[in-house]
Design a protein around this motif. Structure first.
Motif, PDB file in Angstrom:
ATOM      1  N   VAL B 125       0.857  -1.187   0.000  1.00 55.81           N
ATOM      2  CA  VAL B 125       0.000   0.000   0.000  1.00 55.81           C
ATOM      3  C   VAL B 125       0.897   1.242   0.000  1.00 55.81           C
ATOM      4  O   VAL B 125       1.867   1.295   0.733  1.00 55.81           O
ATOM      5  N   LEU B 129      -1.118   6.573   1.663  1.00 57.73           N
ATOM      6  CA  LEU B 129      -2.444   6.038   2.001  1.00 57.73           C
ATOM      7  C   LEU B 129      -2.458   5.472   3.412  1.00 57.73           C
ATOM      8  O   LEU B 129      -3.422   5.633   4.161  1.00 57.73           O
ATOM      9  N   TYR B 132      -2.729   8.203   5.889  1.00 55.37           N
ATOM     10  CA  TYR B 132      -4.095   8.711   5.882  1.00 55.37           C
ATOM     11  C   TYR B 132      -5.034   7.764   6.637  1.00 55.37           C
ATOM     12  O   TYR B 132      -5.798   8.180   7.508  1.00 55.37           O
ATOM     13  N   LEU B 133      -4.942   6.461   6.307  1.00 55.02           N
ATOM     14  CA  LEU B 133      -5.844   5.472   6.909  1.00 55.02           C
ATOM     15  C   LEU B 133      -5.626   5.355   8.414  1.00 55.02           C
ATOM     16  O   LEU B 133      -6.580   5.354   9.192  1.00 55.02           O
ATOM     17  N   SER B 161       4.777   0.647   7.310  1.00 58.61           N
ATOM     18  CA  SER B 161       5.220   0.608   5.920  1.00 58.61           C
ATOM     19  C   SER B 161       6.689   0.194   5.812  1.00 58.61           C
ATOM     20  O   SER B 161       7.034  -0.732   5.084  1.00 58.61           O
TER      21      SER B 161
END
Lengths: 252, 279
Positions: B125, B129, B132-133, B161
């Motif tokens: 991902v 993102l 944000y999530l 990440s």
């Protein structure tokens, strides 16, 4: 020499396959205490695999292996305890490149046998001196010649005071002029009464140092006996052919 | 006889050295000339462009730079703090994931499966993102005890990440250590765990140090992504300033601050790749 004494290593009907390829088809042999058995045979005949099976680095498919009369290939036997009673010297030395020569020798003593640092290092230094490596304790393995590296590997395997040493083609990776010094170290071990299984291509050496020679062919021991008999008056056709090929290649 | 034997090669040597010097002079000349042409050409292109006077005013205004710099620097300090905490967490978590993934024991199967999913999802991902999530999703759960501070949430997203990436770097390192090393470690009586800890890992980490540092550099820059959920880090501060004054110079100031950190890091990576690669 009479073959006496209780066997240290007994191999009974051992088979081992890698996938479809069967490497050992029922191998039987004994190694008595203080005795050296030379395993000879062509490349791919299963010599290395057999040694790896004895040290439980490979799992056998069938048969049994005993160390001092106790089965070691039963799944209930913890392999670590068995390996602590055996020493292995590998063809490519397999020294730990990130450690000094002395650290290589004492690692097993300190971590596996729980010997104190000072005692382990003292013994390690003595061992290195014994194999002609005094003064090289703090060098990295890469700074040593192949022959010196292999002697470090011998010292490392011997440091754990093993019941038996397994030597896997210990001179095959060496330049010819370095073979002698490594064989000298093995002779020293033999003179000290070390029980050994020696996979080798050096027929002259096998004749000199081994009490017994076993010829491995296509995963079976085709012939075994005193070196003089196996190497000079072999009974089996396969042994004769193997020795003839070695003679042609100038290796015997 | 001996005299000619020593002087004759001497003469040839002098000739060769002279030729070498001539070649070096010529190469230096060519390099200088081509640099002037390329860099000068680019500069001329930009400086003569129709919009240059406006660009100079809105991107490179010295007075704006002086006004905004202290605040941007202050924001950048937050970037540095987040970077350091996240990096430390990433190094540890990624190592744990890598060790789980190379382990073969059946008892660890569920954990192994989870780590594989972790790596696949969080590496797959886009980081922006994830920020944000996590930044908006976790507080929306309204669970007691979960962090609500956007700095912490942003840090968590970056950790998720980057631990995915870095664990794969570790794993590649572990797999690159020859099987014979483990064999030798086991043969001297070490357990699997000891063999990993004393023999395999030290070699693996040494080997992957350059790619690890490379990921450091990437993470250092990606800290700016947490600005989208609110924290007043360098980019955010610069953006606010730009919105108020219609001048982009603070963004250039932020970019320069990043370079001050990333260029030295890049040089360290280069040096390790050159000299350390052999070890």
């Amino acid at each position: 020499m009479a073959r006496g004494g209780p066997p240290v290593i007994e191999v009974r009907g051992v088979t081992k396959a890698f996938g479809e390829r069967e490497v050992l088809h029922g191998v039987d042999f004994d190694v008595a205490e203080h005795e050296a058995v030379a395993l000879i045979g062509a490349s791919g005949s299963g010599k290395s695999t057999l040694l790896r099976c004895i040290d439980l680095l490979e799992e056998i498919d069938d048969g049994d292996i005993f160390l001092d009369g106790e089965v070691i290939t039963d799944p209930s036997v913890p392999p670590v305890a068995v390996r602590r009673k055996l020493g292995v010297v590998f063809q490519a030395y397999n020294l730990f490149p990130h450690m000094s020569v002395l650290q290589n020798v004492v690692l097993g003593q300190m971590r596996a046998q729980k010997v104190g640092r000072r005692e382990a290092e003292e013994e390690g230094r003595a061992l290195l001196a014994r194999f002609g490596l005094a003064g090289r304790e703090d060098d990295r393995p890469e700074e040593l010649s192949g022959g010196q590296q292999q002697r470090v590997a011998i010292a490392r395997a011997f440091a754990g005071k093993p019941r038996a040493l397994l030597l896997d083609e210990v001179t095959s990776a060496l330049d010819p002029e370095l073979v002698g010094e490594v064989l000298e170290a093995v002779r020293d071990l033999k003179a000290a009464g070390m029980t050994m299984v020696i996979a080798t291509h050096e027929m002259a050496f096998a004749r000199e140092v081994a009490d017994e020679v076993a010829f491995l062919h296509q995963g079976r021991i085709v012939e075994s006996g005193p070196p003089r008999q196996v190497l000079e008056e072999p009974h089996a056709e396969e042994t004769r052919r193997f020795l003839a090929r070695l003679l042609e290649a100038g290796r015997a | 006889m001996t005299e000619t034997a020593t002087t004759a090669p001497g003469a040839r040597r002098l000739e060769r050295e002279a030729a070498k010097r001539r070649r070096a002079r010529r190469n230096a000349g060519i390099a200088a000339a081509s640099s002037v042409i390329v860099i000068g050409g680019l500069a001329a292109l930009i400086l003569t462009s129709p919009g240059w006077p406006t660009v100079r005013e809105t991107f490179f205004s010295w007075s704006e730079f002086r006004n905004a710099f202290p605040e941007v620097l202050n924001g950048f300090w937050l970037d540095i703090k987040v970077f350091m905490v996240v990096e430390a967490a990433v190094l540890v978590i990624a190592l744990v994931i890598a060790m789980i993934r190379v382990n073969r024991s059946p008892g660890l199967f569920p954990v192994r499966l989870l780590s594989t999913v972790w790596v696949d999802v969080f590496r797959g991902v886009p980081t922006v993102l994830l920020v944000y999530l996590v930044g908006f999703g976790v507080p929306a759960l309204e669970l007691e005890g979960l962090p609500t501070d956007p700095v912490v949430l942003g840090g968590i997203a970056l950790t998720l990440s980057y631990s995915g990436y870095v664990s794969e770097v570790y794993r590649a390192g572990i797999n690159s250590v020859h099987r014979g090393q483990t064999d030798a470690a086991l043969s001297v009586g070490l357990t699997q765990t000891q063999a990993m800890r004393h023999v395999v890992l030290p070699q693996a980490i040494r080997r992957v140090a350059p790619p690890l540092l490379n990921d450091f550099v990437a993470l250092q820059k990606d800290v700016a992504l947490i600005s989208i959920i609110g924290p007043q880090e360098a980019f955010r501060v610069a953006q606010i300033y730009q919105g108020e004054n219609f001048n982009y110079t603070p963004i250039i100031a932020a970019a320069m601050l990043y370079l001050v950190i990333t260029i030295p890091l890049a040089r360290i990576v280069d040096r390790m790749g050159g000299a350390g690669g052999v070890r």
